[in-house]
Design an enzyme around this catalytic site. Sequence first.
Site, PDB file in Angstrom:
ATOM      1  N   TYR A 178      31.557  44.768  42.078  1.00 18.02           N
ATOM      2  CA  TYR A 178      32.996  44.531  42.012  1.00 18.02           C
ATOM      3  C   TYR A 178      33.319  43.063  42.287  1.00 18.02           C
ATOM      4  O   TYR A 178      34.087  42.426  41.549  1.00 18.02           O
ATOM      5  CB  TYR A 178      33.703  45.432  43.027  1.00 18.02           C
ATOM      6  CG  TYR A 178      35.198  45.245  43.084  1.00 18.02           C
ATOM      7  CD1 TYR A 178      36.026  45.765  42.088  1.00 18.02           C
ATOM      8  CD2 TYR A 178      35.800  44.579  44.146  1.00 18.02           C
ATOM      9  CE1 TYR A 178      37.402  45.606  42.144  1.00 18.02           C
ATOM     10  CE2 TYR A 178      37.174  44.418  44.219  1.00 18.02           C
ATOM     11  CZ  TYR A 178      37.972  44.935  43.210  1.00 18.02           C
ATOM     12  OH  TYR A 178      39.334  44.770  43.276  1.00 18.02           O
ATOM     13  N   SER A 210      40.882  39.457  43.352  1.00 16.85           N
ATOM     14  CA  SER A 210      40.720  39.964  44.710  1.00 16.85           C
ATOM     15  C   SER A 210      40.211  38.862  45.618  1.00 16.85           C
ATOM     16  O   SER A 210      39.585  37.890  45.158  1.00 16.85           O
ATOM     17  CB  SER A 210      39.716  41.125  44.717  1.00 16.85           C
ATOM     18  OG  SER A 210      39.353  41.480  46.037  1.00 16.85           O
TER      19      SER A 210
END
Length: 244
Positions: free
Chosen positions: A149, A136
């Site tokens: 995350y 990401s």
Amino acid sequence: MQLNFSGLRALVTGAGKGIGRDTVKALHASGASVVAVSRTDADLVSLSKECPGIEAVCVDLGNWEATEQALGRVGAVDLLVNNAAVVLMQPFLEITKETFDRSFNVNLRSVVQVSQIVARGMIARGVPGSIVNISSMVAHVTYPNLITYSSTKSAMTMLTKAMAMELGPHKIRVNAVNPTVVMTPMGKAYWSDPHKAKVILDRIPLGRFAEVENVVDAILFLLSDRSGMTTGSALPVEGGFLAT
């Protein structure tokens, strides 16, 4: 991206929804035999109807023992996409052990475990292979309440490099794809508020979020021989966000 994966067998985790689901569909359409892994059986049932002939495996990748039982004898795999992930949002001072453990078990530890299973098979067969880890943009930038995350995705950057270094002599390439916000159904629902979206969009030179096909195209490129000299890399799919 139209590529031919005929004669190859691919395994995709997090295959039930979003990027993983569309990756399975693209690989299936490109001739690959696909093993689709998800923890939600209903998603696998509907995906199997869309892509007749795929192999569906229902397992929670956060459970090491269950994953070993489900995938330990998965057989020959030439292409692996580690896409499964959970996004558990908490501010730093409220992060719980459960959130931390669940995030790292699914987002990072499962990548190690599934990749070990697949890579050992490739090496035993003496064949080349390609592994793509879905990371990401937040591996490189911070965003409120995404600390756990983001940490898993940042760790994946080094994991990808280390895997590439150790597996390279076996002709196994390992790369990552780092998307911005992606317009999956979940992405559309969360970022539908224009005021919330503006914070990110103002920093994206192309002025838009990624569509699922943008990420899938990057995955297929890295899986294919067209990226045959690329390993240990992270391919941004973020419209120039990291350039600002």
